[in-house]
Scaffold this motif. Structure first.
Motif, short mmCIF file in Angstrom:
data_model
loop_
_atom_site.label_atom_id
_atom_site.label_comp_id
_atom_site.label_asym_id
_atom_site.label_seq_id
_atom_site.Cartn_x
_atom_site.Cartn_y
_atom_site.Cartn_z
N ARG A 1 6.62 -32.15 -10.94
CA ARG A 1 6.65 -31.73 -12.35
C ARG A 1 7.93 -32.20 -13.04
O ARG A 1 7.95 -32.42 -14.25
CB ARG A 1 6.53 -30.20 -12.43
CG ARG A 1 6.19 -29.67 -13.82
CD ARG A 1 5.76 -28.22 -13.77
NE ARG A 1 5.31 -27.75 -15.08
CZ ARG A 1 6.08 -27.16 -15.98
NH1 ARG A 1 7.37 -26.97 -15.71
NH2 ARG A 1 5.60 -26.76 -17.14
N GLY A 2 8.99 -32.38 -12.25
CA GLY A 2 10.24 -32.87 -12.82
C GLY A 2 10.08 -34.23 -13.48
O GLY A 2 10.79 -34.56 -14.45
N LYS A 3 9.15 -35.06 -12.99
CA LYS A 3 8.93 -36.37 -13.61
C LYS A 3 8.29 -36.22 -14.98
O LYS A 3 8.55 -37.02 -15.90
CB LYS A 3 8.05 -37.24 -12.70
CG LYS A 3 8.74 -37.67 -11.43
CD LYS A 3 7.94 -38.71 -10.68
CE LYS A 3 8.70 -39.20 -9.45
NZ LYS A 3 7.95 -40.24 -8.71
N ILE A 4 7.47 -35.18 -15.15
CA ILE A 4 6.87 -34.93 -16.46
C ILE A 4 7.92 -34.35 -17.40
O ILE A 4 7.98 -34.70 -18.59
CB ILE A 4 5.65 -33.99 -16.32
CG1 ILE A 4 4.60 -34.64 -15.42
CG2 ILE A 4 5.06 -33.66 -17.69
CD1 ILE A 4 3.38 -33.78 -15.17
N ILE A 5 8.77 -33.47 -16.88
CA ILE A 5 9.89 -32.94 -17.69
C ILE A 5 10.77 -34.09 -18.17
O ILE A 5 11.17 -34.15 -19.34
CB ILE A 5 10.71 -31.93 -16.87
CG1 ILE A 5 9.87 -30.68 -16.57
CG2 ILE A 5 12.00 -31.55 -17.59
CD1 ILE A 5 10.53 -29.72 -15.59
N LEU A 6 11.06 -35.05 -17.28
CA LEU A 6 11.89 -36.19 -17.63
C LEU A 6 11.19 -37.06 -18.68
O LEU A 6 11.83 -37.51 -19.64
CB LEU A 6 12.19 -37.01 -16.37
CG LEU A 6 13.40 -37.92 -16.38
CD1 LEU A 6 14.68 -37.17 -16.70
CD2 LEU A 6 13.53 -38.63 -15.04
N ALA A 7 9.89 -37.29 -18.51
CA ALA A 7 9.14 -38.08 -19.48
C ALA A 7 9.13 -37.41 -20.85
O ALA A 7 9.28 -38.08 -21.89
CB ALA A 7 7.71 -38.29 -18.99
#
Length: 354
Positions: free
Chosen positions: A192-198
């Motif tokens: 989910r951190g990758k979506i937060i970063l995006a």
């Protein structure tokens, strides 16, 4: 470090040592003890070096904000109770890396004595990349299974609203010379951190990563954060998330499912994240030399296996991350402009220069 950093590393790249010092100094300025700040800084920058940027220094601003608000304790009262080979840990609402590091330090002598140590942690917070703790164990000649739960991110299979966390699980196995064998994977198709970063960078995400609030596939990172991440492998990933929730949340006494509060949501109470660690002392199973010989044969046979067309090399789990680590250690870590701006802001607030 000698020479001009821009010339040596390229514009926008930062040496790991400088990022580690920055993280540590920000945290100590907020009242985190030096030793604890060093652990958190090492964990975050190690994630960046390995290419796990979603679990790297991008997490520092939210950690700092929650420490200021007293939603995370800068100086937690960590309680560790031992019952045979089992350690029950109350993290005192400390930073997850600090709680997990101290829990494992307490577990190492137990595993050496009994062959195995099972650790259940409650009242903790986001602990970064699970692989970090596998590396700790491997340096001690031990194998480790590590899990943690997280705020709701995955819908139960067939549901449209998030209930389970993205709940990663990691396995670490020590090696004699090669990089350790480390499997670190989320129960979701993507962390989910990758979506937060995006979302923070205003980027779209692939259509097979998440669903929106109506249960429909979306490429909008903001809509995905309001909806749910898709589980890895469909119902198999959902089942894996349930198992991790059992180990990390239900058995530990921590919060589980939607009762794990979101670090990124203003006004929420402390997160009460749970972790579990199962530590195995290899020497209680066989002599280390025998283990290393068997592992090296295993790796050699896998890497020399007939390759599919278009494949140049077969890599074992952990090998690619290690190569990325060595490359970024030499070349530096690239920070995107929005993250660099956030770090500069927090640096100014704490009297620390990036």
């Amino acid at each position: 470090m000698p020479g001009n950093l821009k010339d040596r590393r390229g514009a926008g790249r930062h040496p790991a040592e400088a990022l580690t010092c920055f993280c540590r100094d920000v945290l100590t300025s907020l009242g985190v003890p030096d030793e604890d700040a060093a652990v958190v800084a090492d964990s975050l920058v190690r994630a960046n070096l390995e290419g796990k940027d979603s679990h790297g220094i991008s997490r520092l601003p939210i950690y700092a904000k929650r420490i200021r608000e007293c939603r995370i304790s800068a100086r937690p009262d960590i309680c560790i109770d031992r019952d045979g080979a089992v350690l029950k840990v109350d993290g005192g609402n400390g930073l997850g890396q600090v709680v997990s590091y101290k829990a494992l330090q307490a577990a190492f002598p137990v595993a050496r004595e009994t062959g195995i140590a099972a650790v259940a942690v409650r009242n903790s917070n986001h602990f970064g990349a699970a692989s970090y703790y596998c590396q700790m164990a491997c340096r001690e000649g031990m194998a480790l299974i590590a899990t943690t739960n997280s705020p709701p991110g995955i819908a139960p299979w067939g549901g449209k609203r998030a209930y389970l966390g993205t709940n990663p699980v990691a396995f670490g196995f020590p090696t004699r010379r090669e990089p350790p064998v480390i499997v670190d994977m989320s129960s979701s198709i993507v962390a989910r951190g990758k979506i937060i970063l995006a979302a923070a960078e205003g980027r779209e995400i692939p259509q097979d990563w998440a669903i929106d609030e109506e249960g429909l596939p979306t490429t909008d990172a903001e809509a995905a954060l309001r909806g749910a991440v898709l589980p890895l492998g469909g119902p198999k990933g959902y089942a894996l998330a349930v198992a991790v929730e059992m180990l990390s949340g239900v058995l530990s006494g921590a919060a589980f499912g939607p009762h794990v509060n979101n670090l990124y949501k203003d006004g929420d109470p402390p997160a009460n994240v749970g972790h579990s660690f199962i530590l195995i002392d290899v020497e209680h199973l066989m002599p280390l030399e025998e283990y290393y010989a068997r592992l090296e044969r295993f790796i050699r046979e896998m890497k020399s296996h007939p390759k599919a067309r278009g494949t140049e090399e077969i890599l074992y789990p952990g090998e690619r991350s290690y190569r990325t680590y060595m490359n970024r250690l030499r070349e530096g870590v690239t920070l995107n402009p929005s993250l660099k701006s956030m770090l500069n802001d927090i640096g100014r607030a704490c009297g620390v220069n990036l």
